[in-house]
Scaffold this active site. Structure first.
Site, PDB file in Angstrom:
ATOM      1  N   GLY A  33       0.822  -1.207   0.000  1.00 32.07           N
ATOM      2  CA  GLY A  33       0.000   0.000   0.000  1.00 32.07           C
ATOM      3  C   GLY A  33       0.848   1.246   0.000  1.00 32.07           C
ATOM      4  O   GLY A  33       2.064   1.177  -0.169  1.00 32.07           O
ATOM      5  N   ASN A  34       0.209   2.384   0.160  1.00 35.68           N
ATOM      6  CA  ASN A  34       0.949   3.647   0.225  1.00 35.68           C
ATOM      7  C   ASN A  34       0.265   4.578   1.222  1.00 35.68           C
ATOM      8  O   ASN A  34      -0.770   4.244   1.784  1.00 35.68           O
ATOM      9  CB  ASN A  34       1.051   4.280  -1.169  1.00 35.68           C
ATOM     10  CG  ASN A  34      -0.303   4.602  -1.747  1.00 35.68           C
ATOM     11  OD1 ASN A  34      -1.000   5.485  -1.261  1.00 35.68           O
ATOM     12  ND2 ASN A  34      -0.694   3.859  -2.776  1.00 35.68           N
ATOM     13  N   ARG A  35       0.857   5.734   1.426  1.00 36.38           N
ATOM     14  CA  ARG A  35       0.438   6.606   2.526  1.00 36.38           C
ATOM     15  C   ARG A  35      -0.621   7.629   2.143  1.00 36.38           C
ATOM     16  O   ARG A  35      -0.888   8.546   2.903  1.00 36.38           O
ATOM     17  CB  ARG A  35       1.665   7.320   3.095  1.00 36.38           C
ATOM     18  CG  ARG A  35       2.652   6.364   3.743  1.00 36.38           C
ATOM     19  CD  ARG A  35       3.923   7.069   4.176  1.00 36.38           C
ATOM     20  NE  ARG A  35       3.673   8.128   5.146  1.00 36.38           N
ATOM     21  CZ  ARG A  35       4.538   9.057   5.494  1.00 36.38           C
ATOM     22  NH1 ARG A  35       5.729   9.084   4.937  1.00 36.38           N
ATOM     23  NH2 ARG A  35       4.220   9.984   6.378  1.00 36.38           N
ATOM     24  N   SER A  36      -1.212   7.520   0.968  1.00 35.53           N
ATOM     25  CA  SER A  36      -2.218   8.502   0.588  1.00 35.53           C
ATOM     26  C   SER A  36      -3.417   8.451   1.542  1.00 35.53           C
ATOM     27  O   SER A  36      -3.964   7.383   1.807  1.00 35.53           O
ATOM     28  CB  SER A  36      -2.701   8.244  -0.843  1.00 35.53           C
ATOM     29  OG  SER A  36      -3.751   9.126  -1.151  1.00 35.53           O
TER      30      SER A  36
END
Ligand code: CTP
Ligand code: CA
Length: 225
Positions: A33-36
């Protein structure tokens, strides 16, 4: 046009916004995943609804309350996001890709949970490329005259990288902001420069994500009329 909050100046427009960050599953319990946070995309949807547009918000894992008055579509992965965006884009006047799309996904999805084996190193995770939704939209323009807007979070040489990215993607506008350990991700505020394919640059001072959203819609509206 150009003054937010004075009336339904976007009435009659169909706008699509993607928000959040995709999650690419590795096994039933894990993902890349990512931090958005999704906050900028949700602010775009809220402001567009407030200004009278018909809005589809395609949300990837943002964990935020649905935007009242927007058609909500929830997705997890980049491949699902592509399907949803292309379907909604068929009759959209503008598409804004605020979502952070994972560039890669695990090549193999393990249908059972990956387990440790005593005394053995883990297997490396092989990755494959995800489709580039923004580049595809920019190249195909599902509806004639459609405007396509991208976002780019950069850590270095922000403007130069933004210009290159705008050209490479083929979109009409690219919202570029600088990110770092404390900047932009998860915060309520943002600072950005909106680069236009016509060569102009529109700096947006540090402020609420709604203010940046309104500037994006001003620039979109200007280019659609
Ligand atoms: N984007 C997309 N599909 C992808 C990757 C990115 O539609 N597979 C969109 C994002 O939603 C964003 C824009 O492209 O609007 C720029 O994303 P960014 O990650 O900055 O661009 P990349 O081309 O992936 O470049 P980088 O190698 O710097 O990550
Ligand atoms: Ca990327």
């Amino acid at each position: 046009r150009g003054v937010a909050g004075v009336g339904p100046d976007l009435a009659g427009l169909r706008l699509v916004v993607s928000a959040g960050g995709t999650r690419e599953p590795l096994d039933p319990v894990r993902y890349l995943g990512n931090r958005s946070s999704g906050k900028q995309g949700y602010a775009l949807a809220r402001t567009a609804v407030a200004r009278g547009a018909r809005v589809t918000l395609i949300a990837a894992n943002a964990g935020l309350p649905d935007v009242a008055g927007a058609d909500m579509v929830h997705v997890q992965t980049a491949v699902q996001l592509r399907e949803a965006v292309l379907a909604a884009a068929a009759d959209a006047d503008a598409v804004v890709m605020a979502a952070a799309v994972a560039d890669f996904r695990p090549a193999v999805y393990a249908s059972g949970k990956i387990k440790k084996v005593d005394g053995r190193d883990p297997e490396p995770v092989a990755l494959v490329r995800n489709p580039d939704i923004l580049a595809e939209l920019s190249a195909t323009r599902p509806k004639a005259g459609q405007l396509v807007v991208g976002f780019a979070a950069e850590t270095d040489d922000v403007l130069a990288n933004g210009r290159k990215k705008l050209a490479r993607k083929g979109c009409d506008l690219l919202v570029v902001n600088e990110v770092g350990d404390t900047k932009a991700f998860g915060s309520e505020e943002n600072e950005a420069v909106v680069l236009s394919a016509d060569g102009s640059e529109h700096p947006v001072p540090y402020g609420p994500k709604e203010a940046l959203a309104d500037t994006v819609w001003d620039l979109v509206a200007e280019r659609l009329t």
